[in-house]
Write a protein that holds these residues in place. Structure first.
Motif, PDB file in Angstrom:
ATOM      1  N   ILE A  12       1.139  -1.056   0.211  1.00  0.00           N
ATOM      2  CA  ILE A  12      -0.034  -0.046   0.302  1.00  0.00           C
ATOM      3  C   ILE A  12       0.573   0.973  -0.460  1.00  0.00           C
ATOM      4  CG2 ILE A  12      -1.704   1.372   1.545  1.00  0.00           C
ATOM      5  CD1 ILE A  12      -2.619  -1.472   2.138  1.00  0.00           C
ATOM      6  N   LEU A  13       0.463   2.564  -1.047  1.00  0.00           N
ATOM      7  CA  LEU A  13       1.158   2.983  -1.169  1.00  0.00           C
ATOM      8  C   LEU A  13       0.731   4.326  -1.167  1.00  0.00           C
ATOM      9  CD1 LEU A  13       3.680   1.567  -3.318  1.00  0.00           C
ATOM     10  CD2 LEU A  13       4.715   1.992  -0.589  1.00  0.00           C
ATOM     11  N   GLN A  14       1.544   5.744  -1.392  1.00  0.00           N
ATOM     12  CA  GLN A  14       0.656   6.815  -1.469  1.00  0.00           C
ATOM     13  C   GLN A  14       1.204   7.221  -3.152  1.00  0.00           C
ATOM     14  OE1 GLN A  14      -2.064   7.352   1.565  1.00  0.00           O
ATOM     15  NE2 GLN A  14      -1.778   8.827   0.458  1.00  0.00           N
ATOM     16  N   GLU A  15       0.246   7.549  -3.473  1.00  0.00           N
ATOM     17  CA  GLU A  15      -0.102   8.308  -5.284  1.00  0.00           C
ATOM     18  C   GLU A  15       2.192   9.226  -4.527  1.00  0.00           C
ATOM     19  OE1 GLU A  15      -3.061  10.682  -6.516  1.00  0.00           O
ATOM     20  OE2 GLU A  15      -3.034   9.642  -8.950  1.00  0.00           O
ATOM     21  N   GLY A  16       2.669   8.768  -5.836  1.00  0.00           N
ATOM     22  CA  GLY A  16       3.686   9.616  -6.094  1.00  0.00           C
ATOM     23  C   GLY A  16       5.321   8.664  -5.463  1.00  0.00           C
ATOM     24  N   ALA A  17       4.929   7.663  -4.649  1.00  0.00           N
ATOM     25  CA  ALA A  17       5.800   6.684  -4.072  1.00  0.00           C
ATOM     26  C   ALA A  17       6.247   6.082  -5.020  1.00  0.00           C
ATOM     27  CB  ALA A  17       4.975   6.177  -2.671  1.00  0.00           C
ATOM     28  N   ASN A  18       7.316   5.333  -4.515  1.00  0.00           N
ATOM     29  CA  ASN A  18       8.025   4.175  -6.107  1.00  0.00           C
ATOM     30  C   ASN A  18       8.328   2.681  -5.470  1.00  0.00           C
ATOM     31  OD1 ASN A  18       8.516   6.662  -7.741  1.00  0.00           O
ATOM     32  ND2 ASN A  18      10.697   7.101  -6.385  1.00  0.00           N
ATOM     33  N   SER A 106      -2.181  -1.367  -3.658  1.00  0.00           N
ATOM     34  CA  SER A 106      -2.634  -0.097  -3.996  1.00  0.00           C
ATOM     35  C   SER A 106      -2.645   1.014  -4.159  1.00  0.00           C
ATOM     36  CB  SER A 106      -3.683  -1.073  -2.613  1.00  0.00           C
ATOM     37  OG  SER A 106      -4.514  -1.664  -2.034  1.00  0.00           O
ATOM     38  N   ILE A 107      -2.415   1.661  -4.788  1.00  0.00           N
ATOM     39  CA  ILE A 107      -2.385   3.175  -3.896  1.00  0.00           C
ATOM     40  C   ILE A 107      -3.167   4.008  -3.660  1.00  0.00           C
ATOM     41  CG2 ILE A 107      -1.050   5.318  -5.482  1.00  0.00           C
ATOM     42  CD1 ILE A 107       1.176   2.813  -5.672  1.00  0.00           C
ATOM     43  N   ARG A 108      -3.443   5.083  -2.716  1.00  0.00           N
ATOM     44  CA  ARG A 108      -4.117   5.744  -2.018  1.00  0.00           C
ATOM     45  C   ARG A 108      -3.658   6.991  -2.371  1.00  0.00           C
ATOM     46  NH1 ARG A 108      -6.578   1.957  -0.700  1.00  0.00           N
ATOM     47  NH2 ARG A 108      -5.862   0.624   1.963  1.00  0.00           N
ATOM     48  N   PRO A 109      -4.679   7.516  -2.927  1.00  0.00           N
ATOM     49  CA  PRO A 109      -4.694   9.650  -3.839  1.00  0.00           C
ATOM     50  C   PRO A 109      -4.331  10.146  -3.197  1.00  0.00           C
ATOM     51  CG  PRO A 109      -6.794   8.935  -3.320  1.00  0.00           C
ATOM     52  CD  PRO A 109      -6.315   7.706  -2.840  1.00  0.00           C
TER      53      PRO A 109
END
Lengths: 109, 113
Positions: A12-18, A106-109
């Motif tokens: 699970i990552l935030q938008e913009g992460a690699n 899962s990419i969180r906005p």
């Protein structure tokens, strides 16, 4: 038969992460593919990469066949990158490929 | 370019009813063809593959069968569906003698009630 292990199982990552996804396999292969399964179930071909490095936009992949692993890199993640990423491998003479169990991203906005 | 079709897209069938799912490929000759099943939240399980007309290899013993009546047509069948047959069924193809890259169809979502 060939065993395929993918890690991590969930990310699970935030938008913009690699992110870096890994695929380990137990035997010599000359076919390795990365797929993205979108939320509608469609399997999309990302890379055919039995060895070496390839790049396509924000995605790149590297396979080190002698060490039996492949890595998928996703940079500047977007919400549309969400889904399950599968690695699949095959041996030279085989008519079939073996899938790993996937990494759910899962990419969180 | 090559295209793979599957139908129907979704299907709801009662237990004990028959099943027929069809897959066709356009734009290539003598492809390898594959049927996979994916249970909810799980990975892909190879069910059958075919390297030519009438040639079927089964990977998992079950109440499903496959047939390849034409070069670019692959059919998955069952005489009597079980609840455990529910899942997402995907057809795939690979060009013979070229790279080993597989391409997938859009899938059929089967619910057995």
């Amino acid at each position: 038969g060939i065993q395929v292990e993918q890690s991590p199982p969930d990310l699970i990552l935030q938008e913009g992460a690699n992110s870096t996804l890994r695929c380990n396999f137990s035997d010599s292969v000359n076919n390795l593919q990365w797929f993205h399964q979108n939320p509608w179930g469609q399997l999309i071909n990302l890379f055919y990469i039995p060895s070496g490095t390839k790049q396509n936009g924000r995605l790149s992949a590297t396979t080190v066949a002698t060490e039996r692993y492949s890595l998928l890199y996703i940079s500047s993640s977007q919400t549309t990158d969400s889904g399950v990423y599968f690695c699949a491998v095959g041996a030279t003479s085989a008519s079939k490929i073996i899938f790993g169990s996937g990494t759910r991203l899962s990419i969180r906005p | 370019s090559q295209t793979i079709h599957q139908w129907p897209a979704t299907l709801v069938q009662p237990v004990g009813s028959p099943l027929s799912l069809e897959c066709t490929v356009e734009g290539t000759s003598n492809p390898n063809l594959y049927w996979y099943r994916q249970a909810a939240g799980r990975g892909l399980q190879l069910l059958f593959y075919s390297v030519g007309i009438g040639q079927i290899s089964s990977e998992v013993p079950q109440n499903l069968s496959a047939s390849r009546p034409q070069d670019r047509q692959f059919i998955l069948s069952s005489k009597k569906l079980l609840l455990s047959d529910s899942g997402f069924y995907l057809c795939a193809w690979r060009a013979f003698g070229v790279t080993y890259e597989q391409y997938f169809g859009p899938g059929t979502r089967l619910t057995v009630t």
